[in-house]
Design a protein around this motif. Sequence first.
Motif, short mmCIF file in Angstrom:
data_model
loop_
_atom_site.label_atom_id
_atom_site.label_comp_id
_atom_site.label_asym_id
_atom_site.label_seq_id
_atom_site.Cartn_x
_atom_site.Cartn_y
_atom_site.Cartn_z
N ASP A 157 14.19 3.09 1.91
CA ASP A 157 12.92 3.33 1.21
C ASP A 157 13.08 3.11 -0.29
O ASP A 157 12.21 2.52 -0.95
CB ASP A 157 12.42 4.75 1.49
CG ASP A 157 11.83 4.90 2.88
OD1 ASP A 157 11.40 3.89 3.47
OD2 ASP A 157 11.80 6.05 3.38
N VAL B 18 9.19 10.65 -3.92
CA VAL B 18 9.11 9.36 -4.60
C VAL B 18 8.75 9.55 -6.07
O VAL B 18 9.31 8.89 -6.96
CB VAL B 18 8.08 8.44 -3.90
CG1 VAL B 18 7.84 7.17 -4.71
CG2 VAL B 18 8.55 8.10 -2.49
N ARG C 99 4.34 2.99 3.66
CA ARG C 99 4.80 1.60 3.74
C ARG C 99 3.93 0.75 4.66
O ARG C 99 3.91 -0.48 4.53
CB ARG C 99 6.26 1.55 4.18
CG ARG C 99 7.22 1.97 3.11
CD ARG C 99 8.68 1.93 3.56
NE ARG C 99 9.16 0.58 3.86
CZ ARG C 99 10.45 0.26 3.95
NH1 ARG C 99 11.38 1.19 3.73
NH2 ARG C 99 10.80 -0.98 4.25
N MET D 40 6.84 8.25 3.53
CA MET D 40 7.11 6.83 3.31
C MET D 40 6.89 6.01 4.57
O MET D 40 6.56 4.82 4.48
CB MET D 40 8.55 6.66 2.80
CG MET D 40 8.70 6.95 1.32
SD MET D 40 7.68 5.87 0.27
CE MET D 40 8.50 4.29 0.50
N ARG E 162 11.95 12.03 6.50
CA ARG E 162 11.48 10.92 5.68
C ARG E 162 10.99 11.42 4.32
O ARG E 162 10.38 12.50 4.21
CB ARG E 162 10.34 10.20 6.41
CG ARG E 162 10.11 8.77 5.96
CD ARG E 162 11.23 7.86 6.38
NE ARG E 162 11.02 6.48 5.95
CZ ARG E 162 10.51 5.53 6.74
NH1 ARG E 162 10.17 5.80 7.99
NH2 ARG E 162 10.35 4.30 6.27
#
Length: 320
Positions: free
Chosen positions: A68, A28, A272, A268, A22
């Motif tokens: 994502d 990000v 989230r 993430m 992930r």
Amino acid sequence: MESAENNGQPPVGRFAPSPTGRMHLGNVFTAVISWLSVRKAGGKWILRIEDLDPQRSRLEYARTLEDDLLWLGLTWDEGGVDDKGPNGPYSQSRRGDIYARYLEKLRRTGLTYPCTCTRADIMATQAPHQSDGRIIYQGTCRPKGFPDCGETAIPDFRHATRLYVPDEDICFTDRVFGPQRCNLTEECGDFVLQRADGAWAYQLAVVVDDALMGVTEIVRGSDLLLSVAQQLYLYRLLGFSPPAYAHLPLICNERMQRLSKRDSSLSMEELRKIYSPEEIIGRVGFMASLLPEMRPCGLDELTEMFDWNKIPCRTGITAV
């Protein structure tokens, strides 16, 4: 060598993650800054899947990664698992025939040679370079008098293919870290193009992919700053125009260690559960010094505020 950013055309950027788990906040951060830069300039953004490692890469990770990005609002113009666009495939695991053609082109330069050294062999020859743990290859398998000894034959035994580098300084200007100078012999050493097990080396794959996909702007973490010299050398040998480079500070945990997929609290998956897309984008904007305070922020607003001159020039930033 003139970089591709000077041709007057809108930039082409890319995000090229490895689907080995992930994404975390550091991934990000890179994705958002790359996206903002090309969108601010009216450019195009490519999603490439760098799944050269068959042991760790998974299709389901790539699918989750795409989900994502879309949840954050980071849409791409080309690429992804489904190969949207004219320059596919966009997954490196399916580009082996392309890499083989360019490896053959490099062989014809007379600058490659077979290498049977194992990583243990190389590590035993010297102490790690400076303090970062890198090992600089000392040319153990390089033929005597190479590269002026004539073309080397391709042996029938298991071997890696290594590229000779000259004693030469490679200079470039990074958008964040400014002017850079790297000596190929002292800082890099002869490097691998294809491993003994047949796997393609990152340096060859990334240069071929970026050139053929028309990438003119590369945004990534500062841990890859030293690899630019090897890549510019390959651009020159292969006759490609080099891109512009921007290396970002690494996002670190509270111990100032670079984030990894082991930092599950900043993955993430966890982010989230707690935050909205706007809250995560706002965090990135604050860490990048684009926002004076941490607050929810949409991509459209942050695009208007984007300025490379505001990105901090330092090795790491603590995650917030």
